[in-house]
Design an enzyme around this catalytic site. Structure first.
Site, PDB file in Angstrom:
ATOM      1  N   ASP A 112       0.732  -1.171   0.220  1.00 48.54           N
ATOM      2  CA  ASP A 112       0.253   0.000   0.028  1.00 48.54           C
ATOM      3  C   ASP A 112       0.767   1.247  -0.033  1.00 48.54           C
ATOM      4  O   ASP A 112       1.752   1.417   0.840  1.00 48.54           O
ATOM      5  CB  ASP A 112      -1.084  -0.059   1.069  1.00 48.54           C
ATOM      6  CG  ASP A 112      -1.985   1.201   1.270  1.00 48.54           C
ATOM      7  OD1 ASP A 112      -2.751   1.548   0.392  1.00 48.54           O
ATOM      8  OD2 ASP A 112      -1.825   1.706   2.333  1.00 48.54           O
TER       9      ASP A 112
ATOM     10  N   GLU B  77      -1.617  -1.257  -6.089  1.00 47.09           N
ATOM     11  CA  GLU B  77      -2.700  -0.813  -6.597  1.00 47.09           C
ATOM     12  C   GLU B  77      -2.390   0.146  -7.941  1.00 47.09           C
ATOM     13  O   GLU B  77      -1.260   0.746  -8.039  1.00 47.09           O
ATOM     14  CB  GLU B  77      -3.458   0.220  -5.548  1.00 47.09           C
ATOM     15  CG  GLU B  77      -4.086  -0.315  -4.447  1.00 47.09           C
ATOM     16  CD  GLU B  77      -4.701   0.650  -3.681  1.00 47.09           C
ATOM     17  OE1 GLU B  77      -5.766   0.667  -3.654  1.00 47.09           O
ATOM     18  OE2 GLU B  77      -3.735   1.309  -3.006  1.00 47.09           O
TER      19      GLU B  77
ATOM     20  N   ASP C 129      -3.208   1.182   7.281  1.00 43.73           N
ATOM     21  CA  ASP C 129      -2.355   0.959   6.016  1.00 43.73           C
ATOM     22  C   ASP C 129      -2.105  -0.450   6.001  1.00 43.73           C
ATOM     23  O   ASP C 129      -2.087  -1.045   5.017  1.00 43.73           O
ATOM     24  CB  ASP C 129      -0.969   1.861   6.050  1.00 43.73           C
ATOM     25  CG  ASP C 129      -1.468   3.213   6.016  1.00 43.73           C
ATOM     26  OD1 ASP C 129      -2.108   3.706   5.338  1.00 43.73           O
ATOM     27  OD2 ASP C 129      -0.553   4.041   6.779  1.00 43.73           O
TER      28      ASP C 129
END
Ligand SMILES: [Zn+2]
Length: 407
Positions: free
Chosen positions: A183, A270, A352
């Site tokens: 992340d 991502e 997170d």
């Protein structure tokens, strides 16, 4: 056939600096002249000029009195400019790039040698008048040298980017090893989960010190009169500090990506549309400073070389708001909420760390679903081409509204 580039610092002699200045000047003039020709041709015919069309103008220019100095420039350097210009035009026509721009002598200067550059011990030997230039070569130049781009930064340093070609392809990627989810954030640069533990990586330590220095030097430069010698000197100092900042950042991104790739086979991130997110003013500076895009690129090529795999999941996948334990999704999770408790199963989450767990799980889901016949047999389309959307989660999970950030 695979290609790889190394960047080396060059140490030209005073004489070679003169030769380079001349070549930079000729290449820049030829680019601007050619671009002007292209613009006129485009207005008249709706088309640009091809590389050979541009090259055919050169012999005449070299004979004319006002432009005979073009003959001083190694001819393949000029022909490279023709190639790059015609390509820039083509990219513009095909919607891949903006309209080509004129080159200024105040920006980074560069020329290209399309062939015939050799390594001789700690030096690069160029064809034409430039000759053998001393260089600091960190990594072995062990492939067949193709294009070499010589550039001069605004700080006054010289570099060569050497593109080499190797026989054979990279080994096919394997997905049977460790999987890590990452992340990327603003508070911590990256939070990872490898199935065993959550790790947090802060932004490089000394970066803010250098950045403060950069701001000071920029203010000093801005106080000098435009066009003055003092302004020029001050700008050179700014350029040098700017280089320090970007070196510290690059070094950090290289080390972190190396560590992650050495310890894992599959990396899940991502798919960041950094450009889209930078519209949010508050985050804009933080994001462009952290270099996420560069980081993902580093991961991507390092994985390719070590037969690993990069999986990019859709950026609207609700990685932050999903409980990694029971998959319950909360409606809202403002950016300043760093920890939360799942109302469904009661698990207490670090924001997170939870996101990294979800990203990893989604990557594994994509991997396993492509192994059951949804993708082709060898799993080749597991990794979406960068910038393209990956498959969405099929469950009834609601997607986060595009206005909410999933940082
Ligand atoms: Zn839960």
């Amino acid at each position: 056939m695979r290609r790889q580039a190394v960047k080396v610092r060059l140490y030209p002699t005073d004489e070679q600096i003169q030769v380079l200045a001349q070549h930079f000047g000729c290449a820049r003039w030829w680019w601007n002249y050619g671009l002007n020709k292209c613009i006129k041709t485009y207005k008249a015919t709706g088309k640009g000029l091809s590389q050979s069309g541009l090259n055919s103008l050169l012999p005449k220019l070299k004979k004319e009195k006002e432009t005979e100095w073009l003959g001083e420039c190694y001819s393949q350097v000029l022909q490279s400019v023709s190639l790059n210009l015609s390509r820039a035009y083509q990219n513009f026509f095909e919607g891949r790039a903006k309209y080509p721009r004129f080159k200024s002598k105040h920006h980074r200067q560069s020329i290209q040698y399309p062939q015939k550059v050799k390594q001789v011990d700690n030096a690069l030997k160029f064809p034409g008048r430039l000759g053998t230039v001393n260089a600091k070569i960190h990594r072995p130049v062990d492939g067949v040298i193709k294009t070499v781009t010589v550039s001069k930064c605004p700080s006054g340093k010289y570099y060569a980017s050497v593109v080499m070609e190797y026989e054979g392809d990279y080994p096919a990627s394997k997905t049977d090893g460790k999987v890590i989810g990452i992340d990327l954030g603003v508070k911590d640069f990256a939070v990872t989960y490898d199935g065993e533990k959550v790790s947090k990586y802060q932004n490089p330590k000394h970066l803010s010190k250098y950045e403060k220095n950069l701001a000071v030097k920029q203010r000093i430069a801005a106080r000098k009169n435009k066009g003055s010698n003092r302004r020029r000197k001050a700008n050179k100092i700014v350029a040098r500090v700017y280089e320090q900042v970007s070196n510290v950042r690059q070094d950090y991104l290289h080390k972190l990506s190396r560590k992650i790739v050495d310890n894992n086979q599959v990396v899940v991130v991502e798919n960041l549309n950094v450009k889209g997110m930078v519209h949010n003013r508050k985050l804009a500076k933080a994001i462009s400073d952290t270099g996420w895009g560069t980081f993902v690129n580093f991961l991507s090529y390092k994985l390719e070389r070590s037969s690993g795999k990069l999986i990019e999941i859709d950026r609207w996948f609700p990685s932050s708001k999903l409980c990694s334990n029971c998959h319950y999704q909360v409606n809202e999770l403002p950016l300043d909420v760093r920890t939360w408790t799942c109302p469904s199963c009661g698990t207490h989450h670090d924001r997170d760390g939870n996101a990294a767990m979800n990203i990893r799980a989604e990557g594994i889901r994509i991997l396993s679903s492509s192994g059951t016949g949804e993708a082709n047999a060898n799993g080749e389309d597991i990794r979406p081409i960068r910038g393209r959307k990956s498959k969405m989660r099929q469950s009834s999970v609601k997607l986060e509204a595009p206005t909410k950030l999933t940082l």
